[in-house]
Design an enzyme around this catalytic site. Structure first.
Site, PDB file in Angstrom:
ATOM      1  N   TYR A  51      43.114  48.104  53.210  1.00  6.29           N
ATOM      2  CA  TYR A  51      42.609  48.821  52.032  1.00  6.29           C
ATOM      3  C   TYR A  51      41.737  47.904  51.177  1.00  6.29           C
ATOM      4  O   TYR A  51      41.127  48.343  50.203  1.00  6.29           O
ATOM      5  CB  TYR A  51      43.776  49.372  51.184  1.00  6.29           C
ATOM      6  CG  TYR A  51      44.454  48.328  50.326  1.00  6.29           C
ATOM      7  CD1 TYR A  51      45.398  47.467  50.865  1.00  6.29           C
ATOM      8  CD2 TYR A  51      44.137  48.184  48.973  1.00  6.29           C
ATOM      9  CE1 TYR A  51      46.006  46.497  50.085  1.00  6.29           C
ATOM     10  CE2 TYR A  51      44.741  47.221  48.187  1.00  6.29           C
ATOM     11  CZ  TYR A  51      45.670  46.375  48.751  1.00  6.29           C
ATOM     12  OH  TYR A  51      46.257  45.406  47.976  1.00  6.29           O
ATOM     13  N   ARG A  52      41.678  46.635  51.560  1.00  4.63           N
ATOM     14  CA  ARG A  52      40.992  45.629  50.757  1.00  4.63           C
ATOM     15  C   ARG A  52      40.808  44.428  51.668  1.00  4.63           C
ATOM     16  O   ARG A  52      41.660  44.180  52.526  1.00  4.63           O
ATOM     17  CB  ARG A  52      41.946  45.299  49.612  1.00  4.63           C
ATOM     18  CG  ARG A  52      41.608  44.152  48.720  1.00  4.63           C
ATOM     19  CD  ARG A  52      42.775  44.001  47.742  1.00  4.63           C
ATOM     20  NE  ARG A  52      42.530  42.989  46.740  1.00  4.63           N
ATOM     21  CZ  ARG A  52      43.456  42.571  45.881  1.00  4.63           C
ATOM     22  NH1 ARG A  52      44.679  43.069  45.917  1.00  4.63           N
ATOM     23  NH2 ARG A  52      43.175  41.657  44.986  1.00  4.63           N
ATOM     24  N   TYR A  83      41.667  36.406  49.103  1.00  2.00           N
ATOM     25  CA  TYR A  83      40.647  37.439  49.308  1.00  2.00           C
ATOM     26  C   TYR A  83      39.238  36.868  49.067  1.00  2.00           C
ATOM     27  O   TYR A  83      38.279  37.623  49.036  1.00  2.00           O
ATOM     28  CB  TYR A  83      40.881  38.633  48.375  1.00  2.00           C
ATOM     29  CG  TYR A  83      42.090  39.472  48.738  1.00  2.00           C
ATOM     30  CD1 TYR A  83      42.079  40.283  49.871  1.00  2.00           C
ATOM     31  CD2 TYR A  83      43.243  39.447  47.959  1.00  2.00           C
ATOM     32  CE1 TYR A  83      43.183  41.056  50.211  1.00  2.00           C
ATOM     33  CE2 TYR A  83      44.353  40.220  48.291  1.00  2.00           C
ATOM     34  CZ  TYR A  83      44.307  41.016  49.416  1.00  2.00           C
ATOM     35  OH  TYR A  83      45.403  41.787  49.748  1.00  2.00           O
TER      36      TYR A  83
HETATM   37  C1  LIG Z   1      50.975  34.162  45.631  1.00  2.00           C
HETATM   38  C2  LIG Z   1      50.025  35.306  45.472  1.00  2.00           C
HETATM   39  C3  LIG Z   1      50.518  36.579  45.311  1.00  2.00           C
HETATM   40  C4  LIG Z   1      49.635  37.648  45.154  1.00  2.00           C
HETATM   41  N1  LIG Z   1      50.166  38.887  44.941  1.00  2.00           N
HETATM   42  C5  LIG Z   1      49.345  39.935  44.712  1.00  2.00           C
HETATM   43  C6  LIG Z   1      49.891  41.201  44.411  1.00  2.00           C
HETATM   44  O1  LIG Z   1      51.098  41.368  44.309  1.00  2.00           O
HETATM   45  N2  LIG Z   1      49.022  42.229  44.199  1.00  2.00           N
HETATM   46  C7  LIG Z   1      47.670  42.056  44.250  1.00  2.00           C
HETATM   47  O2  LIG Z   1      46.932  43.019  44.023  1.00  2.00           O
HETATM   48  N3  LIG Z   1      47.143  40.859  44.530  1.00  2.00           N
HETATM   49  C8  LIG Z   1      47.922  39.784  44.758  1.00  2.00           C
HETATM   50  N4  LIG Z   1      47.383  38.545  45.011  1.00  2.00           N
HETATM   51  C9  LIG Z   1      45.916  38.415  45.148  1.00  2.00           C
HETATM   52  C10 LIG Z   1      45.142  38.051  43.849  1.00  2.00           C
HETATM   53  O3  LIG Z   1      45.596  36.826  43.337  1.00  2.00           O
HETATM   54  C11 LIG Z   1      45.256  39.114  42.764  1.00  2.00           C
HETATM   55  O4  LIG Z   1      44.835  40.367  43.229  1.00  2.00           O
HETATM   56  C12 LIG Z   1      44.435  38.770  41.501  1.00  2.00           C
HETATM   57  O5  LIG Z   1      44.766  39.656  40.476  1.00  2.00           O
HETATM   58  C13 LIG Z   1      42.919  38.854  41.731  1.00  2.00           C
HETATM   59  O6  LIG Z   1      42.304  37.974  40.930  1.00  2.00           O
HETATM   60  P1  LIG Z   1      41.712  38.325  39.471  1.00  2.00           P
HETATM   61  O7  LIG Z   1      42.663  39.231  38.819  1.00  2.00           O
HETATM   62  O8  LIG Z   1      41.410  37.012  38.843  1.00  2.00           O
HETATM   63  O9  LIG Z   1      40.397  39.122  39.814  1.00  2.00           O
HETATM   64  P2  LIG Z   1      38.880  38.554  40.023  1.00  2.00           P
HETATM   65  O10 LIG Z   1      38.955  37.443  41.007  1.00  2.00           O
HETATM   66  O11 LIG Z   1      38.281  38.258  38.709  1.00  2.00           O
HETATM   67  O12 LIG Z   1      38.208  39.849  40.588  1.00  2.00           O
HETATM   68  C14 LIG Z   1      38.467  40.364  41.852  1.00  2.00           C
HETATM   69  C15 LIG Z   1      37.175  40.963  42.425  1.00  2.00           C
HETATM   70  O13 LIG Z   1      36.837  42.122  41.671  1.00  2.00           O
HETATM   71  C16 LIG Z   1      35.443  42.183  41.417  1.00  2.00           C
HETATM   72  N5  LIG Z   1      35.229  42.078  39.961  1.00  2.00           N
HETATM   73  C17 LIG Z   1      35.948  41.309  39.115  1.00  2.00           C
HETATM   74  N6  LIG Z   1      35.562  41.502  37.870  1.00  2.00           N
HETATM   75  C18 LIG Z   1      34.565  42.398  37.900  1.00  2.00           C
HETATM   76  C19 LIG Z   1      33.792  43.021  36.886  1.00  2.00           C
HETATM   77  N7  LIG Z   1      34.000  42.753  35.603  1.00  2.00           N
HETATM   78  N8  LIG Z   1      32.858  43.925  37.263  1.00  2.00           N
HETATM   79  C20 LIG Z   1      32.674  44.243  38.571  1.00  2.00           C
HETATM   80  N9  LIG Z   1      33.402  43.691  39.563  1.00  2.00           N
HETATM   81  C21 LIG Z   1      34.342  42.784  39.236  1.00  2.00           C
HETATM   82  C22 LIG Z   1      34.819  41.035  42.157  1.00  2.00           C
HETATM   83  O14 LIG Z   1      34.407  41.446  43.425  1.00  2.00           O
HETATM   84  C23 LIG Z   1      35.957  40.054  42.308  1.00  2.00           C
HETATM   85  O15 LIG Z   1      35.802  39.247  43.441  1.00  2.00           O
HETATM   86  C24 LIG Z   1      48.236  37.443  45.193  1.00  2.00           C
HETATM   87  C25 LIG Z   1      47.745  36.143  45.369  1.00  2.00           C
HETATM   88  C26 LIG Z   1      48.637  35.093  45.495  1.00  2.00           C
HETATM   89  C27 LIG Z   1      48.089  33.716  45.650  1.00  2.00           C
END
Ligand SMILES: Cc1cc2nc3c(=O)[nH]c(=O)nc-3n(C[C@H](O)[C@H](O)[C@H](O)COP(=O)(O)OP(=O)(O)OC[C@H]3O[C@@H](n4cnc5c(N)ncnc54)[C@H](O)[C@@H]3O)c2cc1C
Length: 512
Positions: free
Chosen positions: A468-469, A93
């Site tokens: 949705y995203r 993403y």
């Molecule tokens: C193999 C694989 C499987 C995956 N499966 C899933 C799944 O099952 N479900 C799913 O949802 N995703 C999935 N993902 C996608 C992603 O890895 C996850 O959603 C992950 O949790 C997002 O990264 P993060 O939690 O580090 O969020 P971040 O990267 O820290 O944040 C995501 C976004 O939220 C916003 N944000 C973050 N923190 C803040 C803050 N404090 N204040 C305001 N805005 C903020 C920013 O825009 C940021 O870009 C998958 C990815 C991979 C590689």
């Protein structure tokens, strides 16, 4: 400072240098990064666009809420946009990189305190840098009867970032937006606000009641750029006395389509609390490189997929769900499940009948609080580090299921990509989560992946569906699909709250 640093839009080098000095005075010299070498982890993306379009100018790593407030104040003074990340693992993403080049990433990973876990109330209050693994270890070390819901990238990602991007997990609380409770947010003018019951002095019910008083504003901070969230309340699932994971399988799409209706009804009747329906190639791709499966041109044809499935002893479509409760409740509910699946022609298998199947164990773990990294195997499927999720949303109906599979599979094949996908079936909606795996080192293939995503958006929009995203390359285009009225409304809010446009310009296609 290196000459190839991309400066924030409208800033001279001298102004940028002054801003960096001011940020360093707040968070410390080492916690403001401008060296290109040290920016690499924040620049590396998997989506099909040139990295330079998303290269940050700098990274600031605050430690406290006070730091965040001061950094936001300085951002207004120097007109430097800030792109907040919590754990920065938004793979597929946009990862940790901003929507547009030159923004300063504000990396909240050092703010990683688990402030409270209340085992009786099944709640937690955490800072943005907390990872699912950290929270799980905390719970296990204290032997608390709680289970986390996490995405498949589980251990290394975190609840704040995942929830704010409307991420999805797999237990009773898998719809994360529906199960956070109370935020603390630094607004674009530097003010600190606690939402819902958090505004009350002492905030005794902050993690107990989501709605508070007056307009419910929490949703404004998700997929948006109206604030930086510095604390989030979470609802956690109470560990049930027992659980039972089962699978229902079909070799034909007609059966799977009936399965969608069965899953929906079981969810509407509160028999099931989670469910997914996956295509065989998604599971296989997590374990086997593509070259070991097929070397022909274009997407893998259906007859080859059928052969791959036959050899793997796997069905083409595969639903997985978990029942929770006492043994008695599970027995009653499993009887209802069997009756619901009977008319779909499914073969229903319990854990014992499935035997040692790594992918089944992976999903069972996801539904029972045990994260793993099994799905990262996807990256070895095509190789070359390219990945973008395409996730349209549809009503949970048989007809929509077939239409979705047809639209997406045909479009992927038109661009030579395989259908690696599954559906997360809710009570009324389903997310069709599709992975486009491509080789980022091959310029032609990367462009093809971009055009493929673009066309997927278009054909879906023509049929009344939208994602949705989305990732940082397509945020404007997706905002356009949701229409001018929503765009104008979002911009009105943005201009009112963030006139200098300092928080994440371009997030969800919203600019000041
Ligand atoms: C193999 C694989 C499987 C995956 N499966 C899933 C799944 O099952 N479900 C799913 O949802 N995703 C999935 N993902 C996608 C992603 O890895 C996850 O959603 C992950 O949790 C997002 O990264 P993060 O939690 O580090 O969020 P971040 O990267 O820290 O944040 C995501 C976004 O939220 C916003 N944000 C973050 N923190 C803040 C803050 N404090 N204040 C305001 N805005 C903020 C920013 O825009 C940021 O870009 C998958 C990815 C991979 C590689």
């Amino acid at each position: 400072m290196n000459d190839s640093v991309i400066l924030p839009e409208g800033l001279t080098k001298a102004e940028f240098t002054k801003a960096i000095e001011a940020f360093r005075a707040v968070v410390g010299v080492d916690n403001v990064i401008v060296d290109l070498d040290r920016l690499v982890p924040y620049t590396k993306i998997m989506i099909p666009e040139d990295e330079r379009l998303h290269q940050p100018s700098a990274v600031i790593i605050p430690l406290t809420v006070d730091h965040v407030q001061k950094v936001v104040g300085l951002a207004n003074q120097y007109k430097t946009p800030l792109w907040p990340i919590s754990t920065g693992r938004n793979f597929g993403y946009g990862s940790a990189a901003p929507a547009t080049a030159g923004q300063i990433v504000i990396d909240l990973r050092r703010m990683n305190r688990i402030i409270e876990v209340d085992a009786e109330m099944c709640t937690a209050l955490v800072e943005p840098g907390v990872t699912y693994e950290q929270l799980r270890n905390y719970i296990e070390e204290r032997n608390l009867p709680l289970w986390l819901s996490f995405p498949s990238s589980g251990p290394i990602a975190g609840p704040v970032g995942n929830t704010l991007d409307r991420g999805i997990g797999y237990n009773r609380y898998g719809e994360h937006m529906a199960h956070f409770c109370g935020l603390e947010v630094v607004l674009p003018n530097g003010d600190l606000v606690r939402t819902a019951m958090g505004g009350v002095k002492g905030g005794a019910a902050w993690q107990a009641y989501r709605w508070g008083y007056g307009p419910w504003v929490d949703g404004l901070f998700s997929q948006s750029n109206l604030g930086i969230v510095t604390k989030m309340g979470l609802w956690l699932m109470r560990k049930p006395p027992a659980s039972m994971t089962f699978t229902a399988v079909w070799n034909h799409i007609e059966g799977a389509a009936k399965g969608v209706e069965a899953l929906r009804n079981l969810r509407l009747n509160n028999v099931l609390e989670n469910s997914l329906l996956g295509h065989v190639l998604y599971g296989v791709a997590c374990e086997v490189p593509r070259t070991a499966l097929y070397n022909g041109a274009g997407a893998i044809p259906d007859e080859v997929i059928a052969e791959i499935a036959r050899k793997a002893g796997a069905p083409i479509w595969n639903a997985i769900a978990t029942l929770y409760g006492t043994q008695e409740q599970i027995a009653v509910n499993f009887k209802i499940v069997k009756e619901a699946f009977e008319p779909t022609g499914a073969i229903l298998l319990t854990e014992d009948q499935v035997g040692p199947n790594r992918f089944f164990r992976h999903w069972q773990g996801a539904m029972t609080g045990r994260p793993d990294l099994v799905e990262f195997g996807l990256y070895n499927y095509r190789g070359g580090g390219g990945s973008v999720w395409f996730s349209p949303l549809a009503p949970a109906r048989a007809e929509d299921f077939k239409k979705q599979v047809g639209l997406v599979k045909t479009t992927l094949a038109e661009f030579g990509f395989d259908y690696l996908a599954g559906f997360l079936v809710g009570g009324r909606h389903m997310e069709h989560v599709c992975e486009i795996a491509f080789d980022r080192t091959d310029g032609e293939e990367m462009q093809r992946a971009y055009r493929c995503y673009d066309k997927l958006l278009k054909v879906n929009a023509e049929a009344g569906y939208a994602v949705y995203r989305t990732n940082t390359a397509f945020m404007n285009k997706v905002a356009d699909i949701y229409g001018p009225a929503q765009k104008k409304f979002n911009q009105t809010l943005k201009r009112a709250l963030d006139p200098n446009g300092v928080i994440a310009p371009g997030k969800s296609g919203i600019f000041a």
